[in-house]
Design an enzyme around this catalytic site. Structure first.
Site, PDB file in Angstrom:
ATOM      1  CB  CYS A 100     -39.402  15.446 -29.116  1.00  0.00           C
ATOM      2  SG  CYS A 100     -39.034  14.222 -30.373  1.00  0.00           S
ATOM      3  CG  HIS A 101     -35.561  12.305 -28.454  1.00  0.00           C
ATOM      4  ND1 HIS A 101     -36.293  12.393 -29.618  1.00  0.00           N
ATOM      5  CD2 HIS A 101     -35.185  11.012 -28.342  1.00  0.00           C
ATOM      6  CE1 HIS A 101     -36.349  11.204 -30.192  1.00  0.00           C
ATOM      7  NE2 HIS A 101     -35.686  10.344 -29.435  1.00  0.00           N
TER       8      HIS A 101
END
Length: 171
Positions: free
Chosen positions: A103-104
């Site tokens: 994800c991030h």
């Protein structure tokens, strides 16, 4: 079995930590959480999980670990403001040790200037940032680059992320 450094602080994506950490532990690997302060509780952004940090970033060295795991959420964005985490992550990439980012999580690798020339993915909102960092960004559930870097986009990709991370650790 591998000793996996897991860098995180508050606001990590709960399931992006819990599911991979469980998969790693179930396979016999050791998962060590590293945050700004040893013994401090950090809570996921969905407030489903609270973890007590095992080690402070001030007290660890990359050479003590076999792999790096960066869960997503807002945690990686906060960690990349701390040069100690940036250097820690960059060392794993430079040493060609396994790095697992979901994800991030790639935000920490962007700040570490460690994505240039690499195939990777991340959450849709950071694809352009990853491209500016020199990555070849692919919109796939999991991307494995150079038998070192495993990246995924979001919680739905966790089964593929876990599969490829475990494959890399077993190889």
């Amino acid at each position: 079995m591998a000793k996996i450094a897991t860098v995180m602080t508050d606001m990590f994506e709960d399931v992006e930590y819990t599911d991979p950490a469980k998969a790693f532990k179930d396979a016999g690997h050791e998962v060590v959480t590293i945050g700004p302060e040893k013994g401090k509780d950090v809570t996921g952004k969905n407030k489903e999980v609270t973890i007590t940090v095992d080690e402070s970033i001030a007290d660890v060295k990359p050479e003590a670990f076999d792999a790096l795991f960066i869960p997503g959420g807002f945690s990686p964005d906060m960690l990349r403001a701390d040069e100690r985490f940036v250097k820690f992550a960059k060392q794993f990439m430079d040493d060609k040790k396994p790095v697992f980012s979901i994800c991030h999580g790639a935000q920490l690798l962007i700040t570490a200037k460690a994505l240039e020339g690499r195939k990777a993915t991340g959450f849709k909102s950071i694809h352009v940032d990853m491209e500016y960092a020199g990555a070849d960004v692919l919109d796939q559930e999991v991307v494995v680059c150079s038998n070192q870097l495993v990246t995924s986009r979001q919680p739905d990709d966790i089964p593929a992320f876990n599969r490829e991370a475990l494959n890399l650790l077993s190889g």
